[in-house]
Enzyme design. Structure first.
Site, PDB file in Angstrom:
ATOM      1  N   HIS A 104       0.798  -1.234   0.000  1.00  0.00           N
ATOM      2  CA  HIS A 104       0.000   0.000   0.000  1.00  0.00           C
ATOM      3  C   HIS A 104       0.831   1.286   0.000  1.00  0.00           C
ATOM      4  O   HIS A 104       0.277   2.382  -0.042  1.00  0.00           O
ATOM      5  CB  HIS A 104      -0.982  -0.017   1.179  1.00  0.00           C
ATOM      6  CG  HIS A 104      -2.338   0.498   0.817  1.00  0.00           C
ATOM      7  ND1 HIS A 104      -3.478   0.215   1.537  1.00  0.00           N
ATOM      8  CD2 HIS A 104      -2.753   1.298  -0.196  1.00  0.00           C
ATOM      9  CE1 HIS A 104      -4.516   0.816   0.980  1.00  0.00           C
ATOM     10  NE2 HIS A 104      -4.100   1.476  -0.075  1.00  0.00           N
ATOM     11  N   ASP A 131      -9.544  -0.575   4.236  1.00  0.00           N
ATOM     12  CA  ASP A 131      -8.330  -1.196   4.749  1.00  0.00           C
ATOM     13  C   ASP A 131      -8.565  -1.700   6.171  1.00  0.00           C
ATOM     14  O   ASP A 131      -9.316  -1.092   6.927  1.00  0.00           O
ATOM     15  CB  ASP A 131      -7.217  -0.122   4.770  1.00  0.00           C
ATOM     16  CG  ASP A 131      -5.806  -0.689   4.842  1.00  0.00           C
ATOM     17  OD1 ASP A 131      -5.630  -1.787   5.388  1.00  0.00           O
ATOM     18  OD2 ASP A 131      -4.877  -0.007   4.367  1.00  0.00           O
ATOM     19  N   HIS A 133      -6.116  -1.630   8.159  1.00  0.00           N
ATOM     20  CA  HIS A 133      -5.164  -0.768   8.875  1.00  0.00           C
ATOM     21  C   HIS A 133      -5.387   0.691   8.483  1.00  0.00           C
ATOM     22  O   HIS A 133      -5.848   0.974   7.378  1.00  0.00           O
ATOM     23  CB  HIS A 133      -3.728  -1.160   8.523  1.00  0.00           C
ATOM     24  CG  HIS A 133      -3.459  -2.628   8.684  1.00  0.00           C
ATOM     25  ND1 HIS A 133      -3.711  -3.534   7.671  1.00  0.00           N
ATOM     26  CD2 HIS A 133      -3.002  -3.342   9.738  1.00  0.00           C
ATOM     27  CE1 HIS A 133      -3.396  -4.755   8.104  1.00  0.00           C
ATOM     28  NE2 HIS A 133      -2.975  -4.671   9.353  1.00  0.00           N
ATOM     29  N   ASP A 135      -2.930   2.949   8.224  1.00  0.00           N
ATOM     30  CA  ASP A 135      -1.757   3.451   7.486  1.00  0.00           C
ATOM     31  C   ASP A 135      -1.462   4.904   7.831  1.00  0.00           C
ATOM     32  O   ASP A 135      -1.148   5.718   6.964  1.00  0.00           O
ATOM     33  CB  ASP A 135      -1.936   3.255   5.969  1.00  0.00           C
ATOM     34  CG  ASP A 135      -2.031   1.787   5.584  1.00  0.00           C
ATOM     35  OD1 ASP A 135      -1.799   0.936   6.462  1.00  0.00           O
ATOM     36  OD2 ASP A 135      -2.333   1.474   4.425  1.00  0.00           O
ATOM     37  N   HIS A 148       4.561   1.073   4.052  1.00  0.00           N
ATOM     38  CA  HIS A 148       3.153   0.869   3.679  1.00  0.00           C
ATOM     39  C   HIS A 148       2.194   1.228   4.814  1.00  0.00           C
ATOM     40  O   HIS A 148       1.005   1.389   4.580  1.00  0.00           O
ATOM     41  CB  HIS A 148       2.896  -0.556   3.143  1.00  0.00           C
ATOM     42  CG  HIS A 148       2.862  -1.643   4.172  1.00  0.00           C
ATOM     43  ND1 HIS A 148       2.216  -2.839   3.960  1.00  0.00           N
ATOM     44  CD2 HIS A 148       3.397  -1.731   5.409  1.00  0.00           C
ATOM     45  CE1 HIS A 148       2.363  -3.619   5.031  1.00  0.00           C
ATOM     46  NE2 HIS A 148       3.078  -2.965   5.914  1.00  0.00           N
ATOM     47  N   ASP A 235      -7.401  -1.875  -0.013  1.00  0.00           N
ATOM     48  CA  ASP A 235      -6.440  -2.853   0.478  1.00  0.00           C
ATOM     49  C   ASP A 235      -7.202  -4.150   0.704  1.00  0.00           C
ATOM     50  O   ASP A 235      -8.159  -4.186   1.474  1.00  0.00           O
ATOM     51  CB  ASP A 235      -5.829  -2.360   1.798  1.00  0.00           C
ATOM     52  CG  ASP A 235      -4.701  -3.250   2.294  1.00  0.00           C
ATOM     53  OD1 ASP A 235      -4.807  -4.487   2.137  1.00  0.00           O
ATOM     54  OD2 ASP A 235      -3.721  -2.724   2.844  1.00  0.00           O
ATOM     55  N   ASP A 237      -6.652  -6.655   2.325  1.00  0.00           N
ATOM     56  CA  ASP A 237      -6.708  -7.195   3.684  1.00  0.00           C
ATOM     57  C   ASP A 237      -7.900  -6.665   4.484  1.00  0.00           C
ATOM     58  O   ASP A 237      -8.143  -7.084   5.614  1.00  0.00           O
ATOM     59  CB  ASP A 237      -5.379  -6.999   4.435  1.00  0.00           C
ATOM     60  CG  ASP A 237      -5.114  -5.560   4.866  1.00  0.00           C
ATOM     61  OD1 ASP A 237      -6.052  -4.753   4.951  1.00  0.00           O
ATOM     62  OD2 ASP A 237      -3.937  -5.245   5.139  1.00  0.00           O
ATOM     63  N   GLU A 280      -1.933  -5.047  -1.911  1.00  0.00           N
ATOM     64  CA  GLU A 280      -1.598  -6.104  -0.950  1.00  0.00           C
ATOM     65  C   GLU A 280      -2.054  -7.520  -1.344  1.00  0.00           C
ATOM     66  O   GLU A 280      -2.160  -8.393  -0.484  1.00  0.00           O
ATOM     67  CB  GLU A 280      -2.116  -5.766   0.460  1.00  0.00           C
ATOM     68  CG  GLU A 280      -1.622  -4.422   1.013  1.00  0.00           C
ATOM     69  CD  GLU A 280      -0.198  -4.412   1.580  1.00  0.00           C
ATOM     70  OE1 GLU A 280       0.416  -5.494   1.705  1.00  0.00           O
ATOM     71  OE2 GLU A 280       0.303  -3.314   1.889  1.00  0.00           O
TER      72      GLU A 280
END
Length: 308
Positions: A104, A131, A133, A135, A148, A235, A237, A280
């Site tokens: 990312h 996402d 996360h 980030d 990332h 993302d 994930d 990702e």
């Protein structure tokens, strides 16, 4: 809305980046998505598709880490600038850039290019960041030194100068036009930055409570009133690892298959997305390219694939 998907011409840009992350393999994401027939799927929807190939990135074996808090900074900055130029060029030609990652950290490049395009054309830009996360780390808060995990912070103008001033200006996005969806793994110091920053956040808890349909409709409705260019940074994930096992940093408890599709279908119905990136996808830890197949389906959903 800017030159949204109405342009009907998609530029595929591969960014095989794995320098922003610890686990290897996401550099094969663009290849895995091509194997999942991303181009044909979009052509079947009536798009003209040009695959611009991959941006060249030097692999880890050919580099040294100068600063453990900003791993591989120089190469990430250099290649993200190339990506920014390519994305800006695609938009100025009236096309729809679709960036395939890679980790990312790619977003620092792609969104810099979009922001430059918006600046020149006097457009307001909105960012939907999907996402697990946030980030939102900087070189000061990072527990890992992985870039990332710093993309959103850098784009907001927080953190290391080489990252924030990439492509010659900062910030790239306004916090009030930035929406994070799907969060479920946030670092301790990062939490403070998120609260201070003023970005809009919808965690998995809120998605469980209110439903993805309510949240994405609300987000799109608000953004459409304020911005002319909506970029979606997805993302993979953010999706539950039982469905999408092949990702850089899997975290359990993510979006279900249907939630992910509904999210992307709703964005498609809005007709207001002007650029998209997916990050990702890691075929090394995947099962028979399942995650890339799902990602290709989701891209198709976001660009108008309907059940009926």
């Amino acid at each position: 809305m800017g030159n949204s998907v109405a342009s009907k011409h998609v530029d595929i840009i591969g960014f095989p980046m794995d320098l922003g992350a610890d686990r290897r393999g996401v550099d094969m994401g663009p290849s895995a998505l091509r194997i999942a027939n991303i181009q044909t799927r979009l052509e079947d929807l009536g798009y003209k598709v040009t695959d611009l190939g991959d941006i060249f990135i030097k692999n880890q074996e050919r580099q040294v880490i100068k600063n453990p808090r900003l791993k591989y900074l120089d190469e990430i900055v250099k290649t993200c600038e190339v990506l920014a130029r390519r994305v800006e060029k695609s938009l100025s030609a009236g096309r729809f850039p679709l960036c395939l990652g890679g980790d990312h950290s790619m977003a620092i490049g792609s969104i810099s290019g979009i922001a430059a395009h918006c600046k020149k054309n006097n457009l307001e830009m909105g960012l939907i960041w999907i996402d697990a996360h946030a980030d939102m780390n900087t070189d000061e808060t990072t527990p890992s030194g992985n870039i990332h995990g710093m993309s959103v912070a850098a784009l907001l103008g927080l953190g290391n100068n080489s990252l924030t001033n990439l492509y010659g200006f900062s910030p790239k996005i306004k916090p009030e036009n930035t929406i994070l969806i799907g969060l479920r793994s946030v670092d301790r110091l990062e939490r403070e930055l998120i609260k201070k920053s003023g970005v809009e956040v919808y965690t998995m808890t809120e998605i469980d409570r209110k439903g993805i349909n309510f949240i994405i409709n609300k987000v799109l409705k608000n953004l459409k009133q304020k911005v002319q260019h909506i970029h979606v940074s997805f993302d993979i994930d953010s999706i539950d690892p039982t469905i999408a096992p092949g990702v850089g940093t899997p975290v359990s408890g993510g979006l279900s298959y249907r939630e992910a599709h509904l999210l992307m279908e709703t964005i498609a119905e809005c007709g207001c997305m002007s650029s998209l990136e997916v990050a990702e996808v890691n075929p090394i830890i995947d099962t028979k390219n399942r995650t890339a197949e799902l990602t290709a389906e989701l891209i198709a959903s976001s660009l108008g694939l309907r059940i009926l």
